[in-house]
Design an enzyme around this catalytic site. Sequence first.
Site, PDB file in Angstrom:
ATOM      1  N   TYR A  57      18.475   0.007 -13.888  1.00  0.00           N
ATOM      2  CA  TYR A  57      17.045  -0.609 -14.607  1.00  0.00           C
ATOM      3  C   TYR A  57      17.461  -2.057 -14.978  1.00  0.00           C
ATOM      4  CZ  TYR A  57      13.700   2.860 -15.880  1.00  0.00           C
ATOM      5  OH  TYR A  57      12.643   3.564 -15.708  1.00  0.00           O
ATOM      6  N   GLU A  59      14.769  -4.491 -16.349  1.00  0.00           N
ATOM      7  CA  GLU A  59      13.707  -5.153 -16.923  1.00  0.00           C
ATOM      8  C   GLU A  59      13.940  -6.476 -17.366  1.00  0.00           C
ATOM      9  OE1 GLU A  59      14.215  -2.139 -17.758  1.00  0.00           O
ATOM     10  OE2 GLU A  59      12.422  -0.832 -18.180  1.00  0.00           O
ATOM     11  N   ASP A 202      -3.279 -14.709   0.275  1.00  0.00           N
ATOM     12  CA  ASP A 202      -2.662 -13.549   0.530  1.00  0.00           C
ATOM     13  C   ASP A 202      -2.245 -13.439   1.795  1.00  0.00           C
ATOM     14  OD1 ASP A 202      -1.851 -10.973   0.970  1.00  0.00           O
ATOM     15  OD2 ASP A 202      -3.701 -10.051  -0.130  1.00  0.00           O
ATOM     16  N   THR A 228       3.240  -9.586   1.019  1.00  0.00           N
ATOM     17  CA  THR A 228       4.020  -8.412   1.039  1.00  0.00           C
ATOM     18  C   THR A 228       5.215  -8.698   1.887  1.00  0.00           C
ATOM     19  OG1 THR A 228       2.400  -7.439   2.702  1.00  0.00           O
ATOM     20  CG2 THR A 228       2.100  -6.544   0.702  1.00  0.00           C
ATOM     21  N   LYS A 231       5.785  -6.526   6.324  1.00  0.00           N
ATOM     22  CA  LYS A 231       4.540  -6.598   7.479  1.00  0.00           C
ATOM     23  C   LYS A 231       5.497  -7.598   8.638  1.00  0.00           C
ATOM     24  CE  LYS A 231       0.452  -5.557   5.326  1.00  0.00           C
ATOM     25  NZ  LYS A 231       0.528  -5.705   3.803  1.00  0.00           N
ATOM     26  N   ARG A 237       9.335  -2.421   1.838  1.00  0.00           N
ATOM     27  CA  ARG A 237       8.078  -2.303   1.062  1.00  0.00           C
ATOM     28  C   ARG A 237       8.169  -3.146   0.026  1.00  0.00           C
ATOM     29  NH1 ARG A 237       5.166   0.686   4.351  1.00  0.00           N
ATOM     30  NH2 ARG A 237       3.514   0.021   3.308  1.00  0.00           N
TER      31      ARG A 237
HETATM   32  N1  DSN Z   1      -2.850  -1.386   4.248  1.00  0.00           N
HETATM   33  C1  DSN Z   1      -2.351  -2.783   4.505  1.00  0.00           C
HETATM   34  C2  DSN Z   1      -2.811  -3.023   5.938  1.00  0.00           C
HETATM   35  O1  DSN Z   1      -2.369  -2.204   6.835  1.00  0.00           O
HETATM   36  O2  DSN Z   1      -3.042  -4.062   6.222  1.00  0.00           O
HETATM   37  C3  DSN Z   1      -2.815  -3.779   3.558  1.00  0.00           C
HETATM   38  O3  DSN Z   1      -2.757  -3.483   2.365  1.00  0.00           O
END
Ligand code: DSN
Length: 449
Positions: A57, A59, A202, A228, A231, A237
């Site tokens: 943990y 925080e 984004d 994110t 990708k 993730r």
């Molecule tokens: N679900 C993601 C995507 O496939 O682009 C975006 O959040």
Amino acid sequence: MDWFYELPNLTKTDPEIAELIKKEVERQEFGLVMIPSENHVSISLLEALGSVLTNKYAEGYPKRRYYSGFEFIDPIETIAIERAKKAFGVPHANVQPYSGSPANLAIYLATCNTGDAIMGLNLPDGGHLTHGWKTSISGMLYKSIPYHVKEDGYIDMDEVAALARENKPKLIWVGATAYVREFDFEAFAKIADEVGAYLVADMSHITGLILAGAHRSPVDYVHLIMTTTHKTLRGPRGAMILVTKKGLGKDPELAEKIDKAIFPALQGGPHENQIAATAVALGEAMKPEFKEHGKQIVKNAKALASSLMGNGLKLVSGGTDNHLMLVDLTPLGVGKGIFASEALEAANIFVNKNTIPRDPSSPFYPSGIRLGTPSLTTRGMKENEMELVGGWIASVINEIAKYELPEKELRAEYLKNFRNEIRNNEKIRETRQKVKELCLKFPFYLNRV
Ligand code: DSN
């Protein structure tokens, strides 16, 4: 055999779950993962992600925690923060967001009051749910003013300027989830600065391309960046929020506001195993070979786009500048995305059904599919393989021409029959075999020498 496939302990203690994980490793290994937001992480990264860091943990932030036991956790989170700052050239990074959607919510919390006007790319035009779509909390709490793409698939910058002047938004998003062209961050910045809005990139989909120099960076133009990590960056993730120099110029307390919005406003304990894996991903992405990799993703996408078009398919905007493309299936009929994605899945090619701009159907039964090249590039495939795969995809799509989406009440039965037929379709079985043979030539998790 590797531990992540062998699962020596889990196989004994919980064979049901172990078996399903093994099958998933095989699905990824012997199939073509072409969903453009997915990728294959390195085995080293899996070790960090699957480590005992998940037990802790934490925080708070490094050196400002609520519990004890941070001798090793704090340096790990600090390394992740420092690598993010260095990789992107920003003065502040928060690496704790659980994923993209909570990270975007934290950005709203830090910059807007409920009811404020915000602008983002319309969802069916390629935008993201969290950029103001009506069924997302972003569209419920804020006054969402969507902008659109033009007939040619490029963002309508005249519309962006006109809507911004008229509505004076507090925040403008630049970024997307299904947009095939490069973003003109400079043009967005002129508009945002003129109306006094926060400009937030984004860049989740294109982060790896930006680090590789294959797409221009938003850093000099925007106040905040959300990405994110799983990708094109090829991490676990998760997500990061970056505050730029320009952002601190607009509000010197912006970094503090972001940190407070993540914790304690929105999240509890950060996932330190995920943060360690993010540090590993950033370390990998800062190596010179990642530049080549990122550029190859784009070369592969262009080769794939030209193969798809050469084989008679129509692409939104007539091609791609990045890692993804959208096939417009309306020449075959309305709402064909589900047939195409399921027929391709039967051939072990994984794409997702997707709306196309001005889709005549609905988001659940859209008229397009979205596909891209990050995972195949990670496996080492190049233009020649893209040429081949484009031909296979076109031939599978050919097989769905006769299927038409029926009225709502008849859909379940119709789709059941379709699935049975498509599984037994000779052409699709042949393609599945070719896919497997190609995958064997580009091993990633299994059969490595
Ligand atoms: N679900 C993601 C995507 O496939 O682009 C975006 O959040």
